[in-house]
Scaffold this active site. Structure first.
Site, PDB file in Angstrom:
ATOM      1  N   LYS A  11       0.853  -1.201   0.000  1.00  0.00           N
ATOM      2  CA  LYS A  11       0.000   0.000   0.000  1.00  0.00           C
ATOM      3  C   LYS A  11       0.887   1.249   0.000  1.00  0.00           C
ATOM      4  CE  LYS A  11      -3.574  -2.823   1.966  1.00  0.00           C
ATOM      5  NZ  LYS A  11      -4.789  -2.962   2.751  1.00  0.00           N
ATOM      6  N   HIS A  95      -8.218  -3.139  -6.364  1.00  0.00           N
ATOM      7  CA  HIS A  95      -8.197  -3.263  -4.898  1.00  0.00           C
ATOM      8  C   HIS A  95      -9.301  -2.368  -4.315  1.00  0.00           C
ATOM      9  CE1 HIS A  95      -6.949  -2.987  -0.743  1.00  0.00           C
ATOM     10  NE2 HIS A  95      -6.203  -4.056  -0.942  1.00  0.00           N
ATOM     11  N   GLU A  97      -9.362  -0.415  -1.934  1.00  0.00           N
ATOM     12  CA  GLU A  97      -8.939   0.958  -1.603  1.00  0.00           C
ATOM     13  C   GLU A  97      -8.890   1.825  -2.858  1.00  0.00           C
ATOM     14  OE1 GLU A  97      -5.480  -0.279   0.564  1.00  0.00           O
ATOM     15  OE2 GLU A  97      -6.750  -0.950   2.220  1.00  0.00           O
ATOM     16  N   GLU A 167     -11.090 -10.371  -1.305  1.00  0.00           N
ATOM     17  CA  GLU A 167     -10.783  -9.520  -0.164  1.00  0.00           C
ATOM     18  C   GLU A 167     -12.078  -8.906   0.363  1.00  0.00           C
ATOM     19  OE1 GLU A 167      -6.323  -8.377  -0.213  1.00  0.00           O
ATOM     20  OE2 GLU A 167      -7.553  -6.717  -0.873  1.00  0.00           O
ATOM     21  N   GLY A 173      -7.554  -4.755   7.066  1.00  0.00           N
ATOM     22  CA  GLY A 173      -6.968  -3.864   8.073  1.00  0.00           C
ATOM     23  C   GLY A 173      -7.750  -3.778   9.364  1.00  0.00           C
ATOM     24  N   SER A 213      -6.664  -9.177   6.779  1.00  0.00           N
ATOM     25  CA  SER A 213      -6.187  -9.516   8.130  1.00  0.00           C
ATOM     26  C   SER A 213      -5.511 -10.887   8.201  1.00  0.00           C
ATOM     27  CB  SER A 213      -7.337  -9.423   9.140  1.00  0.00           C
ATOM     28  OG  SER A 213      -7.803  -8.087   9.223  1.00  0.00           O
TER      29      SER A 213
HETATM   30  O1  LIG Z   1      -4.146  -6.160  -0.213  1.00  0.00           O
HETATM   31  C1  LIG Z   1      -4.158  -6.506   0.967  1.00  0.00           C
HETATM   32  C2  LIG Z   1      -5.348  -6.385   1.752  1.00  0.00           C
HETATM   33  O2  LIG Z   1      -5.970  -5.157   1.584  1.00  0.00           O
HETATM   34  C3  LIG Z   1      -5.277  -6.866   3.154  1.00  0.00           C
HETATM   35  O3  LIG Z   1      -4.753  -5.926   4.036  1.00  0.00           O
HETATM   36  P1  LIG Z   1      -4.529  -6.362   5.563  1.00  0.00           P
HETATM   37  O4  LIG Z   1      -3.732  -7.647   5.527  1.00  0.00           O
HETATM   38  O5  LIG Z   1      -3.781  -5.235   6.179  1.00  0.00           O
HETATM   39  O6  LIG Z   1      -5.889  -6.600   6.146  1.00  0.00           O
END
Ligand SMILES: O=C[C@H](O)COP(=O)(O)O
Length: 251
Positions: A11, A95, A97, A167, A173, A213
Site C-alpha cells: 500500500k 483493490h 482501496e 478480499e 486492516g 487480516s
Molecule cells: O491487499 C491486501 C489487503 O488489503 C489486506 O490488508 P490487511 O492484511 O492489512 O488486512
C-alpha cells in the site's frame, strides 16, 4: 497443481530506502523457499528499486495499479507499457482501496484487466463485498457481478495468467479475518463464475488468493481450505519476519 502464491501489498508504506532495507533482511530468509511463489507490490516510487534488487531471486514484484492506456494526458497515472519497460511482471487491479478512494469502477477494472493480459502482466483482480452487503445476504450477488464485469470480453486467459484475490472489505486492516469456511465458500463462488465466463480449464488452474487480516497465526487454517490458493497480505507483510512467518506457515 500450481504452487500457492503469497503476495505482499505494501500500500502507501515504505520509501525506496525502507523497501531495500526490508529486502536485505527478507531475501536471505526466503532464498531456499520453493513451495510457494512470493510477490511484493511496493509503491510506484519503490517499484524499480525492488525489481532490480529481486532480479536474481525467487521473489517477483508488481505495481499496485495502472491505467489501461499506453500513454495520454492522465496526470499521475502509469501505463502498462511503462510497467513492462522497467521489467514489471505483475499488477494488482481493483483493490477495494482503489475502488473507494480513486473511484475505480468495475468497468475500469475490466479495461485494466484486458490491458494487463495484452501486455503479459500477470493481474491479481481484487473482488469482495462490504460488511453491509454481507449482512444483507448479498455476498454472492456482489461477487458474481464483479467477476462478470471484470471478465467481460476477456478471451480465455491461459493457465496461470489470471489471479483473483477475494478480499472482503470488512476484513481489510480490521483484524476481523474471514473464517476459513467463509473464505472457502466465497472462493468456490468465484471459481464457479470464472468457469462460467472463461471455461473450466482456466478456472481450475487459476489461483484465488484470500486477503484481509492475514497473519502468521491464521494463514495455515485459511490455506488448509481446498479453494484457497494463496494470500494477499497487507499490514503483516510490512515486516520481513512476519511476512516470512506467513510464507512458512502457509505451506
Ligand atoms: O491487499 C491486501 C489487503 O488489503 C489486506 O490488508 P490487511 O492484511 O492489512 O488486512
Amino acid at each position: 497443481m500450481r504452487k500457492p502464491l503469497i503476495a505482499a501489498n505494501w500500500k502507501m508504506y515504505k520509501t525506496p530506502k525502507e523497501s531495500l532495507a526490508f529486502l536485505s533482511e527478507f531475501l536471505p530468509l526466503v532464498k531456499d523457499h520453493t513451495s510457494s511463489e512470493i510477490a511484493i507490490f511496493p509503491t510506484m516510487s519503490s517499484l524499480g528499486y525492488v525489481i532490480e534488487a529481486t532480479k536474481d531471486s525467487n521473489v517477483t514484484s508488481g505495481a499496485q495499479t495502472m491505467h489501461w492506456l499506453n500513454e495520454g494526458p492522465y496526470t499521475g497515472q502509469t501505463s502498462p507499457t511503462m510497467l513492462e519497460s522497467i521489467g514489471c511482471t505483475r499488477v494488482l487491479l481493483g483493490h477495494s482501496e482503489r475502488r473507494i478512494y480513486a473511484h475505480e469502477t468495475d468497468d475500469m477494472v475490466n479495461l485494466k484487466l484486458k490491458a494487463a493480459l495484452e501486455h503479459d502482466l500477470i493481474p491479481i483482480v481484487c473482488v469482495g463485498e462490504t460488511l453491509d452487503k454481507r449482512q444483507s445476504g448479498l455476498t454472492e450477488a456482489v461477487l458474481c457481478w464483479q467477476i462478470a464485469v471484470a471478465l467481460n470480453g476477456v478471451k480465455g486467459a491461459s493457465c496461470g495468467q489470471l489471479v483473483i484475490a477475494y478480499e472482503p472489505v470488512w476484513a481489510i486492516g480490521t483484524g476481523s479475518v474471514a473464517t476459513p469456511e467463509q473464505a472457502n465458500e466465497a472462493h468456490a463462488i468465484i471459481r464457479r463464475e470464472v468457469a462460467r465466463h472463461l471455461g473450466a480449464p482456466c478456472a481450475s488452474c487459476m489461483r484465488i488468493l484470500y486477503g484481509g487480516s492475514v497473519k502468521p497465526d491464521n494463514v495455515a487454517s485459511l490455506m488448509s481450505q481446498p479453494e484457497i490458493d494463496g494470500a494477499l497480505v497487507g499490514g503483516a507483510s510490512l515486516h520481513a519476519k512476519s511476512f516470512h512467518e506467513i510464507i512458512s506457515n502457509a505451506t
